[in-house]
Scaffold this active site. Structure first.
Site, short mmCIF file in Angstrom:
data_model
loop_
_atom_site.label_atom_id
_atom_site.label_comp_id
_atom_site.label_asym_id
_atom_site.label_seq_id
_atom_site.Cartn_x
_atom_site.Cartn_y
_atom_site.Cartn_z
N LYS A 123 0.82 -1.21 0.00
CA LYS A 123 0.00 0.00 0.00
C LYS A 123 0.86 1.26 0.00
CE LYS A 123 -4.27 -1.73 2.06
NZ LYS A 123 -5.28 -1.55 3.14
N GLU A 124 2.07 1.15 0.54
CA GLU A 124 3.02 2.26 0.56
C GLU A 124 4.30 1.79 -0.12
OE1 GLU A 124 1.53 4.33 4.73
OE2 GLU A 124 3.15 2.86 4.79
N ASP A 153 6.67 -0.66 10.18
CA ASP A 153 5.72 -1.38 11.03
C ASP A 153 5.16 -2.61 10.33
OD1 ASP A 153 5.53 -0.58 13.62
OD2 ASP A 153 3.47 0.12 13.48
N LYS A 292 0.56 4.17 14.93
CA LYS A 292 1.68 5.04 14.57
C LYS A 292 2.33 5.68 15.79
CE LYS A 292 2.89 8.99 11.62
NZ LYS A 292 2.38 10.03 10.69
N ASP A 316 5.63 11.77 7.09
CA ASP A 316 4.92 10.67 6.44
C ASP A 316 5.78 10.12 5.31
OD1 ASP A 316 2.73 10.74 8.06
OD2 ASP A 316 1.44 11.84 6.66
N ASP A 458 -1.44 12.45 16.26
CA ASP A 458 -0.87 13.78 16.04
C ASP A 458 -1.71 14.85 16.75
OD1 ASP A 458 -3.02 13.30 14.37
OD2 ASP A 458 -1.96 13.74 12.51
#
Length: 752
Positions: A123-124, A153, A292, A316, A458
């Protein structure tokens, strides 16, 4: 206008300014308009109270409709009032990084630890993460002061392989950036941008090196493993051997791999390279990992053991550096003694590349990412938005006056690292603090580090820091400091927003509620600003009621708003135009266009019926113990056909998600309601009492034009799925007959 900089001491005369700030010119207008608009809201509630209590109806349905409109307007009034926190004292800042090196020498620059988080190589894509890391490694900053920590992760050997290849390329890329003084230091952006590139063997060679690296990494990802042909030395084989058969994404030991060591690794020009360290924290199915926030806290501890730089940049994985001088802008503030003692972080806005010209999904989020932070900057400062944020390490360990000591001295912000990062003692301690059980019975996530308890770590972390007495700054230079990817489908956009909304609910309904707890520690305006975000899913209440009640009553020729001839009609018009007009002005003044403003308000309406509504339902069900929600990454993989439609400004539905059912139902009911009203008007019926309902319904129909096109006019893969159309049609018909039956019964009761 206010200017600040370093005070005298370096030279015999005043040093040049490093930064300045000034209030926005429209502040006085905002305050005056707030008084007028608030008076109009009071008049509206006088009408509601009169209808509900002074002249109540005995008919239950009529009372229910009136009460529903009252509740909707109550929510709208609260959201408007909380938004005024952003408009009371907005300021604009400017930095002068060109003056910095006249005051501070390179050797006196503070260390910088950069945290990059990724969680799924599919996905990333690792090449995106690699480009982000390379752009940050190439900052105009002493390279020996920079350390890049990559948190994986997903625990993927594919990501580690990509960074090993990136380290080889970086030895050539960093000198190339310095030699040519290029601004776009993400290799992918530089090589594939429309800018003029030098025609030279040097350029062709380094581009070919990048292409070779990219092909190699993508080939390994396609195969799903690192085969022997790509392992070049014993050190690599030893690293990859950590991925045993028992190694899984959710259950594995800590992996820390030092890919580059600034104490001896050099680029081809002979200059030292930044540290590059891969970290995959230990995980166990029996231990919470806190998403995260947990990953960031592991990096906070590992970096403390290895480098312990006083400044931390969280980034990010898809937000690459677009300005190599960004750290110098940060130092313009952190070098000011007047600010340093209470300054926790400096937030740069999230800005994006690849946004279509009209930003159909409001991906830029201009209000929360660019406009509202200027308002909070005039108070105690903006909230942390997860990326592009420079923290003082000290701020994550207690309030400004009372530091919280960590459980071991090596994690203290004041700890001086005096051992090599590759020493056995350092590596052993780093593995220990990254283990899955390390945080048991400690203050991590509650008193120290990034805070646990919300999916939006955040927002929650900055909220807690502001409550502790810390301040923050908003730095928004003309050239974007960072640029990231945007969702190119409506489903990805609203699904991402739904996750944020659930996390914001977790803050809103915790013991740290911004209205009750926050107002005691931050003051009224800051607590209202945080409340505006924490309760943002409440938008679904007025959006849902105003998307259905006026339309269903219009279909049955029942008036629920004032007549056009009544004075109350003009009050409703003023409230509508005033609210929309103020947002329009804000967006235009930061460089937006009329079409972009239109899409911002359209997406507000769409989010109200999708992510806001479903986040409210999911949070309620989870609170009752009926269901739980999972963290779901937004995919960064780009589909060519979807990308083409997005570039043409065409909405992408395609996914048969329940998220689209309320939206489609509202579109159908509003269309038929509007057509019914037009038919009555042209037939000569008395429509005076239905004028506001006609205007509102017509406005919503205009907003839903992309939905109608997706239902009836398109045959591509992005059209509205057939099952969603069928379900929505049945629900629409059921709502119409149910409303007709109720209103008929109501009229029958009123006659008797």
């Amino acid at each position: 206008m206010e200017g600040r900089g370093l005070r005298a001491g370096f030279t015999t005369h005043a040093p040049p300014p490093l930064h300045m700030s000034e209030p926005l010119r429209r502040t006085a207008f905002n305050r005056l308009f707030a008084v007028v608009y608030f008076s109009a809201i009071l008049a509206l509630f006088y009408r509601h109270v009169r209808n509900l209590f002074l002249h109540p109806t005995t008919i239950f349905l009529s009372f229910s409709i009136t009460l529903s409109l009252f509740i909707s307007d109550l929510v709208l009034a609260f959201m408007w009032a909380s938004a005024q926190a952003f408009r009371m004292s907005p300021i604009r800042r400017k930095e002068f990084p060109q003056n910095l090196k006249r005051i501070i020498k390179d050797k006196d620059f503070v260390g910088l630890d950069v945290f990059i988080c990724t969680a799924d190589p599919y996905k990333e894509p690792p090449m995106n993460v690699v480009n982000t890391a390379l752009s940050l490694m190439a900052y105009d900053y002493p390279t020996e002061k920079i350390s890049i920590y990559v948190s994986d992760d997903g625990g993927s050997v594919l990501t580690l392989f990509a960074f090993m290849e990136a380290a080889k390329f970086a030895r050539h890329w960093l000198p190339f950036c310095r030699e040519h003084n290029i601004m776009e230091r993400s290799p992918h952006v530089y090589f594939y941008s429309n800018y003029h590139h030098p025609s030279s063997p040097h350029f062709d060679k380094i581009k070919m090196m990048y292409e070779d690296m990219k092909v190699k990494v993508e080939h390994v990802i396609d195969k799903g493993e690192v085969t022997d042909e790509y392992i070049t030395d014993h050190q690599q084989r030893q690293a990859f051997n950590k991925w045993t058969k028992s190694f899984t994404r959710m259950d594995h030991p800590t992996v820390i791999q030092i890919i580059l060591d600034k104490s001896h690794d050099k680029d081809i020009s002979g200059r030292l390279m930044p540290n590059l360290i891969y970290v995959s924290r230990g995980k166990s199915k029996t231990s919470p990992h806190h998403f995260k926030a947990g990953a960031l806290n592991v990096l906070l501890r590992v970096s403390a053991v290895m480098t312990n730089a006083p400044i931390i940049l969280t980034q990010d994985c898809d937000m690459y550096s677009n300005d190599p001088q960004t750290p110098l802008r940060m130092l313009c503030y952190l070098s000011d003694p007047a600010l340093k003692s209470s300054l926790a972080f400096i937030q740069f806005p999230q800005r994006f590349h690849g946004v279509d010209k009209d930003d159909i999904y409001d991906n830029e989020y201009k209000l929360p990412f660019q406009i509202n932070p200027m308002g909070l900057d005039g108070l105690k400062g903006p909230s942390y938005v997860g990326s592009g944020c420079f923290f003082r390490r000290r701020s994550l360990f207690g309030d400004p006056s009372t530091p919280v000591s960590p459980e071991i001295p090596e994690l203290s912000p004041e700890h001086v690292v005096n051992k090599p990062i590759k020493s056995q003692e350092t590596l052993s301690l780093a593995h220990h603090v990254a283990s899955c059980n390390y945080e048991n019975e400690t203050k991590w996530g509650s008193k120290t580090g990034f805070r646990y308890g919300s999916l939006v770590e955040d927002f929650y972390t900055s909220y807690r820091l502001h409550c502790e007495g810390w301040k923050s700054l908003f730095c928004n230079p003309e050239r974007a400091a960072f640029l990231g990817n945007v969702p190119i489908t409506l489903f990805d956009g609203v699904n991402q927003c739904k996750r944020w909304c659930i996390g914001l609910f977790e803050v809103a309904f915790s013991k740290y509620n911004p209205l009750t707890f926050g107002s005691q520690y931050m003051g009224l305006l800051m607590s209202l600003g945080y409340s505006h975000y924490a309760f943002c899913s409440f938008w679904c209440i007025p959006v849902t009621f105003y998307s259905f009640l006026p339309q269903l009553t219009l279909l049955n020729q029942v008036s629920i708003f004032p007549k056009i001839s009544e004075p109350w009609f003009f009050l409703y018009v003023f409230l509508f135009l005033g609210s929309y007009g103020q947002d329009f002005l804000d967006i235009i003044l930061v460089g937006g266009t009329v079409r972009r403003w239109w899409n911002v308000q359209r997406m507000w309406m769409i989010r109200g019926l999708t992510c806001n509504l479903f986040a409210s339902i999911e949070y309620l069900l989870e609170s009752l113990g009926i269901s739980t929600y999972d963290f779901c990454l937004t995919s960064k993989v780009v589909d060519d056909e979807q990308s083409k439609r997005y570039g043409q400004g065409i909405f992408e539905f395609g996914v048969p998600s329940p998220l689209f059912v309320p939206l489609t139902v509202a579109a159908i009911i509003n269309l038929f309601s509007f057509l019914s009203g037009l038919t009555g008007f042209f037939s000569g019926n008395n429509m005076e009492g239905l004028g506001l309902q006609m205007i509102l319904t017509g406005f919503i129909v205009l907003n839903y034009l992309p939905v109608y096109g997706a239902i009836a006019l398109r045959n591509d893969a992005g059209k509205m799925p057939t099952q969603i159309i069928i379900i929505s049609t049945f629900v629409s018909v059921a709502l119409y007959y149910a409303s007709s039956l109720c209103l008929w019964s109501n009229n029958d009761s009123s006659k008797h």
